[in-house]
Design an enzyme around this catalytic site. Structure first.
Site, PDB file in Angstrom:
ATOM      1  N   HIS A  18       0.827  -1.150  -0.024  1.00  0.00           N
ATOM      2  CA  HIS A  18       0.048  -0.032   0.090  1.00  0.00           C
ATOM      3  C   HIS A  18       0.806   1.075   0.125  1.00  0.00           C
ATOM      4  O   HIS A  18       0.219   2.297   0.528  1.00  0.00           O
ATOM      5  CB  HIS A  18      -0.788   0.239   1.284  1.00  0.00           C
ATOM      6  CG  HIS A  18      -2.099  -1.013   1.148  1.00  0.00           C
ATOM      7  ND1 HIS A  18      -1.809  -2.025   0.288  1.00  0.00           N
ATOM      8  CD2 HIS A  18      -3.274  -1.251   1.810  1.00  0.00           C
ATOM      9  CE1 HIS A  18      -3.065  -2.716   0.397  1.00  0.00           C
ATOM     10  NE2 HIS A  18      -3.796  -2.317   1.391  1.00  0.00           N
ATOM     11  N   HIS A  47     -14.936  -4.592  -1.005  1.00  0.00           N
ATOM     12  CA  HIS A  47     -14.054  -3.520  -0.532  1.00  0.00           C
ATOM     13  C   HIS A  47     -13.503  -2.731  -1.774  1.00  0.00           C
ATOM     14  O   HIS A  47     -12.819  -3.647  -2.547  1.00  0.00           O
ATOM     15  CB  HIS A  47     -13.041  -3.930   0.613  1.00  0.00           C
ATOM     16  CG  HIS A  47     -11.896  -3.100   1.080  1.00  0.00           C
ATOM     17  ND1 HIS A  47     -12.223  -1.710   1.326  1.00  0.00           N
ATOM     18  CD2 HIS A  47     -10.614  -3.592   1.064  1.00  0.00           C
ATOM     19  CE1 HIS A  47     -10.880  -1.343   1.884  1.00  0.00           C
ATOM     20  NE2 HIS A  47     -10.134  -2.262   1.606  1.00  0.00           N
ATOM     21  N   GLU A  59     -10.623  -0.636  -1.797  1.00  0.00           N
ATOM     22  CA  GLU A  59      -9.350  -0.586  -1.888  1.00  0.00           C
ATOM     23  C   GLU A  59      -8.639  -1.115  -3.254  1.00  0.00           C
ATOM     24  O   GLU A  59      -8.971  -2.379  -3.651  1.00  0.00           O
ATOM     25  CB  GLU A  59      -8.644  -1.166  -0.647  1.00  0.00           C
ATOM     26  CG  GLU A  59      -7.368  -0.276  -0.431  1.00  0.00           C
ATOM     27  CD  GLU A  59      -6.542  -0.287   0.804  1.00  0.00           C
ATOM     28  OE1 GLU A  59      -7.248  -0.943   1.729  1.00  0.00           O
ATOM     29  OE2 GLU A  59      -5.590   0.346   1.032  1.00  0.00           O
ATOM     30  N   ASP A 116      -6.359  -2.995  -3.929  1.00  0.00           N
ATOM     31  CA  ASP A 116      -5.529  -4.281  -4.140  1.00  0.00           C
ATOM     32  C   ASP A 116      -6.788  -5.416  -4.335  1.00  0.00           C
ATOM     33  O   ASP A 116      -6.467  -6.751  -4.763  1.00  0.00           O
ATOM     34  CB  ASP A 116      -4.630  -4.783  -3.048  1.00  0.00           C
ATOM     35  CG  ASP A 116      -5.516  -4.312  -1.602  1.00  0.00           C
ATOM     36  OD1 ASP A 116      -6.144  -3.374  -1.625  1.00  0.00           O
ATOM     37  OD2 ASP A 116      -5.123  -4.991  -0.641  1.00  0.00           O
ATOM     38  N   HIS A 128     -11.481  -2.664   7.229  1.00  0.00           N
ATOM     39  CA  HIS A 128     -10.974  -1.700   7.693  1.00  0.00           C
ATOM     40  C   HIS A 128     -11.313  -0.099   7.181  1.00  0.00           C
ATOM     41  O   HIS A 128     -10.555   1.076   7.491  1.00  0.00           O
ATOM     42  CB  HIS A 128      -9.413  -1.728   7.767  1.00  0.00           C
ATOM     43  CG  HIS A 128      -8.603  -1.715   6.434  1.00  0.00           C
ATOM     44  ND1 HIS A 128      -7.688  -1.089   6.144  1.00  0.00           N
ATOM     45  CD2 HIS A 128      -8.970  -2.424   5.197  1.00  0.00           C
ATOM     46  CE1 HIS A 128      -7.217  -0.954   4.940  1.00  0.00           C
ATOM     47  NE2 HIS A 128      -8.068  -2.005   4.439  1.00  0.00           N
ATOM     48  N   ASP A 170     -10.544  -8.178   3.777  1.00  0.00           N
ATOM     49  CA  ASP A 170      -9.377  -7.987   4.401  1.00  0.00           C
ATOM     50  C   ASP A 170      -8.969  -8.609   5.803  1.00  0.00           C
ATOM     51  O   ASP A 170      -8.026  -9.001   6.203  1.00  0.00           O
ATOM     52  CB  ASP A 170      -8.826  -6.534   4.718  1.00  0.00           C
ATOM     53  CG  ASP A 170      -8.417  -5.794   3.500  1.00  0.00           C
ATOM     54  OD1 ASP A 170      -7.698  -6.655   2.696  1.00  0.00           O
ATOM     55  OD2 ASP A 170      -8.611  -4.725   3.291  1.00  0.00           O
ATOM     56  N   TYR A 200      -0.428  -8.473  10.572  1.00  0.00           N
ATOM     57  CA  TYR A 200      -1.448  -8.018   9.762  1.00  0.00           C
ATOM     58  C   TYR A 200      -2.564  -7.072  10.683  1.00  0.00           C
ATOM     59  O   TYR A 200      -2.620  -6.146  10.547  1.00  0.00           O
ATOM     60  CB  TYR A 200      -2.040  -8.997   8.838  1.00  0.00           C
ATOM     61  CG  TYR A 200      -3.047  -8.466   7.876  1.00  0.00           C
ATOM     62  CD1 TYR A 200      -2.786  -8.451   6.640  1.00  0.00           C
ATOM     63  CD2 TYR A 200      -4.418  -8.414   8.251  1.00  0.00           C
ATOM     64  CE1 TYR A 200      -3.701  -8.125   5.692  1.00  0.00           C
ATOM     65  CE2 TYR A 200      -5.391  -7.895   7.382  1.00  0.00           C
ATOM     66  CZ  TYR A 200      -5.104  -8.145   5.893  1.00  0.00           C
ATOM     67  OH  TYR A 200      -5.909  -7.514   5.140  1.00  0.00           O
ATOM     68  N   HIS A 220      -6.434 -11.940   1.645  1.00  0.00           N
ATOM     69  CA  HIS A 220      -4.919 -11.978   1.395  1.00  0.00           C
ATOM     70  C   HIS A 220      -4.502 -13.155   2.149  1.00  0.00           C
ATOM     71  O   HIS A 220      -4.876 -13.539   3.298  1.00  0.00           O
ATOM     72  CB  HIS A 220      -4.298 -10.826   2.208  1.00  0.00           C
ATOM     73  CG  HIS A 220      -4.521  -9.524   1.369  1.00  0.00           C
ATOM     74  ND1 HIS A 220      -4.000  -8.908   0.318  1.00  0.00           N
ATOM     75  CD2 HIS A 220      -5.189  -8.566   1.901  1.00  0.00           C
ATOM     76  CE1 HIS A 220      -4.304  -7.875   0.013  1.00  0.00           C
ATOM     77  NE2 HIS A 220      -5.264  -7.528   1.003  1.00  0.00           N
TER      78      HIS A 220
HETATM   79 FE1  FEO Z   1      -7.926  -2.709   2.398  1.00  0.00          FE
HETATM   80 FE2  FEO Z   1      -6.426  -5.455   1.004  1.00  0.00          FE
HETATM   81  O1  FEO Z   1      -6.966  -3.781   1.237  1.00  0.00           O
END
Ligand code: FEO
Length: 396
Positions: free
Chosen positions: A23, A79, A81, A83, A146, A165, A193, A226
C-alpha cells in the site's frame, strides 16, 4: 493453479511473490502476498472480489479454466481498495452485463476511483441476499474493518465466510490453506497484519465477531482476501479476540535510536535489568530495524520502553515516525516509559512520553536520562529500573 475452497467455489486470485512493501507505506511484506478472488459456480456465476491492478488478466485466465468469464452475472466488491478492486474494469469489460454488488459506501468509493462507467450497480446491506441457484450470497456490512465500505459475503449452504481483509495475512505460498503451512509462520503473519492494519479497530473487531455469533451463522471456512484460507476458523477467530481484547504476555519491547551510542548503553542496561527478572525482552535499534516488525512484536507484549538521543532539541526522526505510527495504531493495555541521553537540554523525553500517552500507553514513573554518556552509577540505576519495570509487567 486453482483451488476449490468449498463445493463449486474456487480461488481464482493471484500470488504476488515480489511485493515487499504494501500500500505504499512502511508495512513490509517480506514474504509477498496474495490477492484472493473467489468464483462461485451455480446457475448464476458470481465473482467475489478481484485482484490488484496488473493482475487482472492472470485472474481472468484462471477463471477461464473453470468457465467462460463472459458468463459472470455478479461481481461482488466487498471492499473498494485497489488491491481488491483494481481489476474491476477488466472484469466489467469482459462481462458488461454483470451486476456490480457493493455496500452503499462501496458504491461511493468505486465511483470515486473509477468515475461513472455506466456499470449496473446493486447496493446491498446486512441481511440482503442474492440467490445464484443452489447457493446464496448473504451480505454483512463491516464498516471500518478496515474501511467504511468494507463488507463480508457469507454463503450459508457451504458455511463459507469471505471477509475480505479481515483474518488475512501477507503470505505468498504455493499452498492455499493455513493448515498446510507452518502454524507459527501463518499466525505470525496474521499477527503482523492485525497489529499494522486492524489494531485501531479492535473494539469493532470484537463487536463484529459477537454480532456474527449472535446471528448463529455456522462457519466452516474463512477465506480472506490476502493469504491462506482457514479450515479451522476458531483458530483465527480466537486469535483475533485475544488481540482485540489486549491479550498479552509478560514480555517487553525496547526500541531506541541513538547518535553516539549513549542511548544504546541505556537501552542495553534496561534490557539487562529486565532479563535479570526473568522476563522476556526484545531490543530493536532504529532505523535498522523494520518498523512494522517491531509493531508486530509489540502486539502481545505488555511493556514498551522507547529511547532516543536528541537532535534539534527533540527525539530523532525515526523514533518520531515510530511513535506517530504507534499513536495511530492505538495499542491496547501496554505500560511504558521513555529514556535517552542528551547534550544541553532536551524536550525529547517529554515529547516521547506525550506520544506514548496519545497512543494509549500507561506511563510508569521513570527518570531515565543521562547527559552525554551514562556513568557507572547511572547504568546501575537503569538496570534497577529494568528490574522494577519487569516486575510491573509480570504483575499485570
Ligand atoms: Fe484494504 Fe487488502 O485492502
Amino acid at each position: 493453479m486453482r483451488m476449490e475452497v468449498a463445493e463449486d467455489i474456487y480461488w481464482v486470485g493471484a500470488i504476488d511473490w515480489d511485493v515487499r512493501t504494501f500500500h505504499g507505506y512502511t508495512y513490509t511484506t517480506h514474504r509477498g502476498t496474495t490477492y484472493n478472488a473467489y468464483l462461485v459456480l451455480d446457475e448464476k456465476v458470481a465473482l467475489v472480489d478481484t485482484v490488484n491492478t496488473g493482475f487482472g488478466q492472470e485472474m481472468l485466465k484462471r477463471i477461464g479454466t473453470l468457465t467462460d468469464p463472459t458468463r459472470i452475472d455478479y461481481l461482488v466488491a466487498n471492499h473498494g481498495e485497489m488491491d481488491h478492486s483494481g481489476a474491476i474494469p477488466e472484469v466489467m469489460k469482459t462481462a458488461p452485463q454483470a451486476k456490480l454488488v457493493c455496500s452503499k459506501k462501496g458504491e461511493q468509493t468505486l465511483r470515486q476511483y473509477f468515475g461513472d462507467q455506466g456499470w449496473d450497480i446493486t447496493v446491498v446491506g446486512t441481511g440482503d441476499e442474492i440467490k445464484l441457484g443452489q447457493k446464496t450470497l448473504r451480505f454483512i456490512e463491516a464498516p471500518m474493518l478496515h474501511w467504511p465500505d468494507s463488507m463480508f459475503t457469507y454463503i450459508p449452504q457451504v458455511a463459507l465466510l469471505l471477509p475480505n481483509d479481515a483474518f488475512g495475512q501477507h503470505l505468498a505460498t504455493s499452498q492455499r490453506f493455513a493448515d498446510e503451512v507452518d502454524e507459527c509462520l501463518v499466525l505470525g503473519e496474521a499477527a503482523k497484519y492485525y497489529a499494522n492494519i486492524l489494531w485501531p479497530f479492535s473494539s469493532l473487531v470484537i463487536k463484529k465477531i459477537k454480532e456474527i455469533e449472535r446471528m448463529g451463522l455456522e462457519i466452516a471456512t474463512i477465506a480472506p482476501s490476502h493469504g491462506l484460507t482457514w479450515r479451522n476458523p476458531r483458530q483465527i477467530i480466537e486469535a483475533y479476540l485475544r488481540w482485540a481484547q489486549g491479550g498479552a504476555e509478560p514480555r517487553v519491547v525496547v526500541v531506541y535510536e541513538t547518535m553516539w551510542g549513549s542511548t544504546r548503553h541505556i537501552a542495553h542496561a534496561l534490557v539487562e535489568g529486565i532479563q535479570q527478572e526473568g522476563v522476556e525482552v526484545s531490543l530493536y535499534a532504529l532505523p535498522t530495524s523494520d518498523r512494522s516488525d517491531v509493531i508486530a512484536d509489540l502486539l502481545e507484549a505488555r511493556g514498551i520502553l522507547v529511547g532516543s538521543s536528541v537532535h534539534n532539541n527533540d527525539m530523532l526522526l525515526n523514533m518520531a515516525a515510530f511513535l506517530e505510527d504507534l499513536k495511530g495504531l492505538k495499542p491496547i493495555g501496554k505500560i511504558g516509559a521513555a529514556f535517552g541521553s542528551y547534550g544541553w537540554g532536551s524536550r525529547a523525553i517529554p515529547h516521547m512520553e506525550e506520544k506514548l500517552r496519545q497512543a494509549g500507553v500507561e506511563l510508569v514513573e521513570a527518570d531515565l536520562s543521562s547527559q552525554f554518556a551514562p556513568d557507572e552509577d547511572e547504568l546501575e540505576h537503569y538496570i534497577e529500573f529494568g528490574q522494577d519495570f519487569a516486575r510491573k509487567v509480570k504483575e499485570r
